[in-house]
Every structure is written in C-alpha cells, then in structure tokens.
Design a protein around this motif. Structure first.
Motif, PDB file in Angstrom:
ATOM      1  N   ASP A  11       0.835  -1.206   0.000  1.00 38.93           N
ATOM      2  CA  ASP A  11       0.000   0.000   0.000  1.00 38.93           C
ATOM      3  C   ASP A  11       0.866   1.250   0.000  1.00 38.93           C
ATOM      4  O   ASP A  11       1.765   1.392   0.818  1.00 38.93           O
ATOM      5  N   GLY A  12       0.607   2.152  -0.922  1.00 42.33           N
ATOM      6  CA  GLY A  12       1.278   3.440  -0.942  1.00 42.33           C
ATOM      7  C   GLY A  12       2.607   3.473  -1.650  1.00 42.33           C
ATOM      8  O   GLY A  12       3.092   4.550  -2.001  1.00 42.33           O
ATOM      9  N   VAL A  13       3.248   2.340  -1.900  1.00 50.82           N
ATOM     10  CA  VAL A  13       4.581   2.351  -2.518  1.00 50.82           C
ATOM     11  C   VAL A  13       4.512   2.853  -3.952  1.00 50.82           C
ATOM     12  O   VAL A  13       5.345   3.647  -4.381  1.00 50.82           O
ATOM     13  N   ALA A  14       3.498   2.435  -4.694  1.00 54.93           N
ATOM     14  CA  ALA A  14       3.378   2.860  -6.096  1.00 54.93           C
ATOM     15  C   ALA A  14       3.195   4.367  -6.200  1.00 54.93           C
ATOM     16  O   ALA A  14       3.600   4.981  -7.175  1.00 54.93           O
ATOM     17  N   GLY A  15       2.604   5.000  -5.182  1.00 51.85           N
ATOM     18  CA  GLY A  15       2.374   6.442  -5.214  1.00 51.85           C
ATOM     19  C   GLY A  15       3.566   7.274  -4.778  1.00 51.85           C
ATOM     20  O   GLY A  15       3.529   8.509  -4.887  1.00 51.85           O
ATOM     21  N   LEU A  16       4.621   6.647  -4.313  1.00 54.29           N
ATOM     22  CA  LEU A  16       5.813   7.401  -3.905  1.00 54.29           C
ATOM     23  C   LEU A  16       6.588   7.862  -5.137  1.00 54.29           C
ATOM     24  O   LEU A  16       6.656   7.128  -6.132  1.00 54.29           O
ATOM     25  N   PRO A  17       7.180   9.050  -5.111  1.00 52.33           N
ATOM     26  CA  PRO A  17       7.953   9.522  -6.262  1.00 52.33           C
ATOM     27  C   PRO A  17       9.034   8.541  -6.708  1.00 52.33           C
ATOM     28  O   PRO A  17       9.231   8.331  -7.887  1.00 52.33           O
TER      29      PRO A  17
END
Length: 141
Positions: A11-17
């Motif tokens: 969760d959330g890793v894909a949205g990190l720059p």
C-alpha cells in the motif's frame, strides 16, 4: 540499496515519487505515538527512505517499544543516540559511536582471514603431497 523483497505491491509504494527503487528501512515506532496517533500499538514497520525525516530536537529521539532492549542497551540523552547491544557493536564496529569494540572486531576479522589463508595453503600442500611432511616438521618443532 534496493529492497531484498518485492515491495512494489505494498500500500502506498506505487504512489511514492521513487516507488520501490529506493531503500526501505525496518523501523521501531514509539508506542505512545502509535497509541495516540493510530489508536493502538504497532510492531516493526518498513519505511521508504523518502518518508524518513530527521529529528533536529534531541528530546524527540527517545522512544519506548518492547523490542528496544533486544537491540539497544540504553538511550544516551547527551548525544541523542541509542547505544547498541554488545553483539551489534561487535558485528558493526565502525557504526558504534564509541568504537570501544573496534580493535577487537578488527583483530577477529584479521584472524578469520588468516585462517582462510592457512586452510588454502594446507589444501595446496595436501594436493602436492607435502602436508604429511609439513605436519611432521611442526610436531618436531
């Protein structure tokens, strides 16, 4: 260093720059922060490097968690650092703030390298038929 496990689907890793192309660290959260901010205790967490923030106020560095005694002897308020247990200081002598154990760790490392070298020479001597005569010379000495 890149993660040794695939974190791309977390969760959330894909949205990190930087996504999963960055180091991830195992972090121990402060239990009182977990209770007040998240509603309950949390265990060890993986945190992306870009989500880490330095704490300039040394007083904010002290945390409480049931796992801390397994890896740290104490918290040094003067320096704002946790003092690792002796085993960690031995394994990572250059990371220890005091470096008290560094000479011992270097000596052990040198002896381990010497043992590898001696084993290599013993195998070479055995292959050449010289090990028996060399052992006899050592016994006589």
């Amino acid at each position: 260093r890149r993660p040794q496990i695939d974190v791309s689907s977390w969760d959330g890793v894909a949205g990190l720059p930087s996504g999963s192309a960055q180091p991830f660290y195992r972090c121990v959260p402060d239990m009182s922060d977990c209770v007040s901010l998240l509603g309950g205790p949390r265990g060890v967490r993986y945190v992306a490097q870009e989500n880490l923030e330095p704490l300039s106020d040394v007083s904010e560095r002290a945390i409480s968690h049931e796992l801390l005694p397994q890896v740290f002897e104490r918290y040094d308020e003067a320096s704002g650092n946790f003092v690792p247990v002796q085993q960690l200081r031995y394994w990572y002598p250059l990371d220890s703030p005091s470096n008290d154990d560094a000479p011992l760790a270097r000596a052990v490392h040198s002896l381990e390298r010497l043992q590898v070298l001696l084993n290599t020479h013993a195998l070479d001597a055995k292959r050449s038929g010289l090990l028996g005569p060399m052992l006899n010379l050592l016994k006589a000495a």
